[in-house]
Design a protein around this motif. Sequence first.
Motif, PDB file in Angstrom:
ATOM      1  N   MET A 283       0.546  -0.993   0.077  1.00 20.13           N
ATOM      2  CA  MET A 283      -0.193  -0.204  -0.251  1.00 20.13           C
ATOM      3  C   MET A 283       1.254   1.062  -0.059  1.00 20.13           C
ATOM      4  SD  MET A 283      -2.736   1.047   3.131  1.00 20.13           S
ATOM      5  CE  MET A 283      -4.501   1.424   1.948  1.00 20.13           C
ATOM      6  N   ALA A 284       0.379   1.893  -0.055  1.00 23.34           N
ATOM      7  CA  ALA A 284       1.264   3.499  -0.810  1.00 23.34           C
ATOM      8  C   ALA A 284       0.823   4.438   0.608  1.00 23.34           C
ATOM      9  CB  ALA A 284       1.372   3.842  -2.163  1.00 23.34           C
ATOM     10  N   ARG A 285       2.010   5.110   1.037  1.00 24.71           N
ATOM     11  CA  ARG A 285       2.165   5.900   2.398  1.00 24.71           C
ATOM     12  C   ARG A 285       2.496   7.560   1.590  1.00 24.71           C
ATOM     13  NH1 ARG A 285       7.603   5.078   4.871  1.00 24.71           N
ATOM     14  NH2 ARG A 285       8.401   5.764   3.413  1.00 24.71           N
ATOM     15  N   LEU A 286       1.299   8.491   2.286  1.00 28.58           N
ATOM     16  CA  LEU A 286       0.567   9.471   1.740  1.00 28.58           C
ATOM     17  C   LEU A 286       1.820  10.496   2.245  1.00 28.58           C
ATOM     18  CD1 LEU A 286      -2.555   9.298   0.885  1.00 28.58           C
ATOM     19  CD2 LEU A 286      -0.849   9.544  -0.802  1.00 28.58           C
ATOM     20  N   PHE A 287       1.884  11.379   1.841  1.00 27.62           N
ATOM     21  CA  PHE A 287       2.711  12.899   2.316  1.00 27.62           C
ATOM     22  C   PHE A 287       2.552  14.221   1.849  1.00 27.62           C
ATOM     23  CE2 PHE A 287       6.789  11.267  -0.208  1.00 27.62           C
ATOM     24  CZ  PHE A 287       6.874  12.651  -0.958  1.00 27.62           C
ATOM     25  N   ILE A 288       2.673  15.226   2.852  1.00 29.46           N
ATOM     26  CA  ILE A 288       2.240  16.574   2.059  1.00 29.46           C
ATOM     27  C   ILE A 288       3.218  17.245   1.460  1.00 29.46           C
ATOM     28  CG2 ILE A 288       1.261  18.869   1.610  1.00 29.46           C
ATOM     29  CD1 ILE A 288      -0.753  16.615   3.553  1.00 29.46           C
ATOM     30  N   ALA A 289       3.907  17.858   0.650  1.00 35.63           N
ATOM     31  CA  ALA A 289       5.246  18.674   0.424  1.00 35.63           C
ATOM     32  C   ALA A 289       5.293  19.863  -0.289  1.00 35.63           C
ATOM     33  CB  ALA A 289       6.334  17.212  -0.413  1.00 35.63           C
ATOM     34  N   VAL A 290       6.294  20.147  -0.416  1.00 32.71           N
ATOM     35  CA  VAL A 290       6.554  21.693  -0.960  1.00 32.71           C
ATOM     36  C   VAL A 290       7.473  21.428  -2.489  1.00 32.71           C
ATOM     37  CG1 VAL A 290       7.765  23.962  -1.434  1.00 32.71           C
ATOM     38  CG2 VAL A 290       5.913  23.055   0.292  1.00 32.71           C
ATOM     39  N   ASP A 291       7.794  21.128  -3.468  1.00 33.44           N
ATOM     40  CA  ASP A 291       8.276  21.055  -4.326  1.00 33.44           C
ATOM     41  C   ASP A 291       9.757  22.084  -4.546  1.00 33.44           C
ATOM     42  OD1 ASP A 291       7.296  18.444  -5.811  1.00 33.44           O
ATOM     43  OD2 ASP A 291       6.400  19.671  -6.448  1.00 33.44           O
ATOM     44  N   ILE A 292      10.540  22.179  -4.945  1.00 26.84           N
ATOM     45  CA  ILE A 292      12.096  23.070  -4.885  1.00 26.84           C
ATOM     46  C   ILE A 292      12.133  22.958  -6.623  1.00 26.84           C
ATOM     47  CG2 ILE A 292      14.250  22.812  -4.079  1.00 26.84           C
ATOM     48  CD1 ILE A 292      14.185  21.584  -1.661  1.00 26.84           C
ATOM     49  N   PRO A 293      12.526  24.189  -6.921  1.00 22.11           N
ATOM     50  CA  PRO A 293      12.975  24.610  -8.076  1.00 22.11           C
ATOM     51  C   PRO A 293      14.196  23.792  -8.708  1.00 22.11           C
ATOM     52  CG  PRO A 293      12.729  26.321  -7.165  1.00 22.11           C
ATOM     53  CD  PRO A 293      12.581  25.290  -5.998  1.00 22.11           C
ATOM     54  N   GLN A 294      14.027  23.211  -9.507  1.00 21.71           N
ATOM     55  CA  GLN A 294      15.635  22.789 -10.446  1.00 21.71           C
ATOM     56  C   GLN A 294      17.183  22.882  -9.900  1.00 21.71           C
ATOM     57  OE1 GLN A 294      15.386  19.362 -11.300  1.00 21.71           O
ATOM     58  NE2 GLN A 294      17.735  18.927 -11.103  1.00 21.71           N
ATOM     59  N   ARG A 295      17.207  24.718 -10.391  1.00 19.11           N
ATOM     60  CA  ARG A 295      18.348  24.723  -9.937  1.00 19.11           C
ATOM     61  C   ARG A 295      18.936  24.812  -8.091  1.00 19.11           C
ATOM     62  NH1 ARG A 295      14.036  28.393  -9.189  1.00 19.11           N
ATOM     63  NH2 ARG A 295      14.562  30.281  -7.944  1.00 19.11           N
ATOM     64  N   ILE A 296      17.736  24.740  -7.439  1.00 21.30           N
ATOM     65  CA  ILE A 296      18.059  24.756  -6.031  1.00 21.30           C
ATOM     66  C   ILE A 296      18.338  22.823  -5.474  1.00 21.30           C
ATOM     67  CG2 ILE A 296      16.857  24.799  -3.794  1.00 21.30           C
ATOM     68  CD1 ILE A 296      17.263  27.569  -5.202  1.00 21.30           C
ATOM     69  N   LYS A 297      17.642  22.367  -6.158  1.00 22.09           N
ATOM     70  CA  LYS A 297      17.878  20.741  -6.430  1.00 22.09           C
ATOM     71  C   LYS A 297      19.704  21.001  -6.599  1.00 22.09           C
ATOM     72  CE  LYS A 297      13.637  18.691  -6.811  1.00 22.09           C
ATOM     73  NZ  LYS A 297      12.705  17.776  -8.332  1.00 22.09           N
ATOM     74  N   ASP A 298      19.973  21.023  -7.752  1.00 17.54           N
ATOM     75  CA  ASP A 298      21.082  21.066  -8.431  1.00 17.54           C
ATOM     76  C   ASP A 298      22.465  21.620  -7.783  1.00 17.54           C
ATOM     77  OD1 ASP A 298      20.402  20.378 -10.744  1.00 17.54           O
ATOM     78  OD2 ASP A 298      20.496  22.183 -12.179  1.00 17.54           O
ATOM     79  N   ASP A 299      21.964  22.732  -6.496  1.00 19.38           N
ATOM     80  CA  ASP A 299      22.784  23.842  -5.694  1.00 19.38           C
ATOM     81  C   ASP A 299      23.158  22.171  -4.595  1.00 19.38           C
ATOM     82  OD1 ASP A 299      23.073  25.604  -7.016  1.00 19.38           O
ATOM     83  OD2 ASP A 299      21.725  26.602  -6.070  1.00 19.38           O
ATOM     84  N   ILE A 300      21.932  21.490  -4.163  1.00 19.93           N
ATOM     85  CA  ILE A 300      22.068  21.028  -2.938  1.00 19.93           C
ATOM     86  C   ILE A 300      22.848  19.448  -3.646  1.00 19.93           C
ATOM     87  CG2 ILE A 300      20.663  19.235  -1.781  1.00 19.93           C
ATOM     88  CD1 ILE A 300      18.693  21.121  -2.050  1.00 19.93           C
ATOM     89  N   VAL A 301      22.516  18.831  -5.143  1.00 20.36           N
ATOM     90  CA  VAL A 301      23.044  17.621  -5.161  1.00 20.36           C
ATOM     91  C   VAL A 301      24.673  18.158  -4.996  1.00 20.36           C
ATOM     92  CG1 VAL A 301      23.871  16.312  -7.102  1.00 20.36           C
ATOM     93  CG2 VAL A 301      21.218  16.746  -6.143  1.00 20.36           C
ATOM     94  N   SER A 302      25.116  19.400  -5.625  1.00 19.63           N
ATOM     95  CA  SER A 302      26.846  19.941  -5.368  1.00 19.63           C
ATOM     96  C   SER A 302      26.898  19.576  -4.387  1.00 19.63           C
ATOM     97  CB  SER A 302      26.300  20.658  -6.174  1.00 19.63           C
ATOM     98  OG  SER A 302      26.429  22.088  -5.324  1.00 19.63           O
TER      99      SER A 302
ATOM    100  N   GLN B 182      14.288  13.359  -6.056  1.00 21.35           N
ATOM    101  CA  GLN B 182      13.105  13.259  -4.215  1.00 21.35           C
ATOM    102  C   GLN B 182      13.113  14.574  -3.475  1.00 21.35           C
ATOM    103  OE1 GLN B 182      14.155   9.197  -3.524  1.00 21.35           O
ATOM    104  NE2 GLN B 182      12.586   8.707  -5.059  1.00 21.35           N
ATOM    105  N   LEU B 183      14.088  14.878  -3.868  1.00 23.47           N
ATOM    106  CA  LEU B 183      14.183  16.221  -2.361  1.00 23.47           C
ATOM    107  C   LEU B 183      12.963  17.324  -2.664  1.00 23.47           C
ATOM    108  CD1 LEU B 183      17.602  17.201  -4.010  1.00 23.47           C
ATOM    109  CD2 LEU B 183      16.892  16.071  -1.761  1.00 23.47           C
ATOM    110  N   HIS B 184      12.251  17.799  -1.935  1.00 20.54           N
ATOM    111  CA  HIS B 184      11.551  18.559  -0.894  1.00 20.54           C
ATOM    112  C   HIS B 184      11.490  18.876   0.139  1.00 20.54           C
ATOM    113  CE1 HIS B 184      10.562  14.221   0.288  1.00 20.54           C
ATOM    114  NE2 HIS B 184       9.626  14.600   0.924  1.00 20.54           N
ATOM    115  N   ILE B 185       9.804  19.944   0.502  1.00 18.15           N
ATOM    116  CA  ILE B 185       9.970  20.086   1.914  1.00 18.15           C
ATOM    117  C   ILE B 185       9.201  19.189   2.621  1.00 18.15           C
ATOM    118  CG2 ILE B 185       9.266  21.752   3.567  1.00 18.15           C
ATOM    119  CD1 ILE B 185      11.215  23.787   1.780  1.00 18.15           C
ATOM    120  N   THR B 186       8.780  18.262   3.083  1.00 22.59           N
ATOM    121  CA  THR B 186       7.733  17.970   3.616  1.00 22.59           C
ATOM    122  C   THR B 186       6.831  18.408   4.222  1.00 22.59           C
ATOM    123  OG1 THR B 186       8.512  15.113   3.480  1.00 22.59           O
ATOM    124  CG2 THR B 186       7.343  15.722   4.646  1.00 22.59           C
ATOM    125  N   LEU B 187       6.105  18.643   4.361  1.00 19.52           N
ATOM    126  CA  LEU B 187       4.376  19.229   5.429  1.00 19.52           C
ATOM    127  C   LEU B 187       4.015  18.848   6.623  1.00 19.52           C
ATOM    128  CD1 LEU B 187       3.443  22.085   3.122  1.00 19.52           C
ATOM    129  CD2 LEU B 187       5.194  21.912   4.152  1.00 19.52           C
TER     130      LEU B 187
END
Length: 180
Positions: free
Chosen positions: A1-20, A35-40
């Motif tokens: 069964m799937a688990r649910l969560f509510i999140a805010v997405d992050i723009p790609q340019r910010i994801k690139d900065d994080i991954v670096s 899969q980077l996001h802010i879980t609410l």
Amino acid sequence: MARLFIAVDIPQRIKDDIVSTYLAIPGAKWVKEDQLHITLRFLGEPDAVTEEKIIFALNTISFPPFCIALKGCGYFPPRREPRILWIGINDQKNVTALQGKIERLLISAGISPDKRRFHPHVTISRLNNSPVNRVIDYLTNYSLFQSEPFYINEFCLYSSILRKEGACYTKEATFKLSNP
């Protein structure tokens, strides 16, 4: 069964900065860029009727769009062996207020309240017996991390299915923010 969560997405340019910032730390499993996001709010495994209640409640939200930036890094649990690395949020006021509004809407829809205190962040790595000195090196190197500001004008409901190769996220619904 799937688990649910509510999140805010992050723009790609910010994801690139994080991954670096990702470094070779033994035992670290870095979160995949997509899969980077802010879980609410984590919701667990609700049945179909409860999921409909959640979506109905979230569709009623009235909250103005806002701007945030990511800043700094840290780990969970505090004062114990690090298990999670995270990137923080510069000004938590609006994210915390949005999460509080979502929490109140869910409770009014009959969803049990979240027992954990909300700490806005982006999870970037799960640690498994990682050498503490390597974790400290990471935290020292990226303690001054700061992203450019970005605009939040929506949040999403995601489902997550755990697989051997890692979690698979699916966006189930998107909820636009608008001025009350």
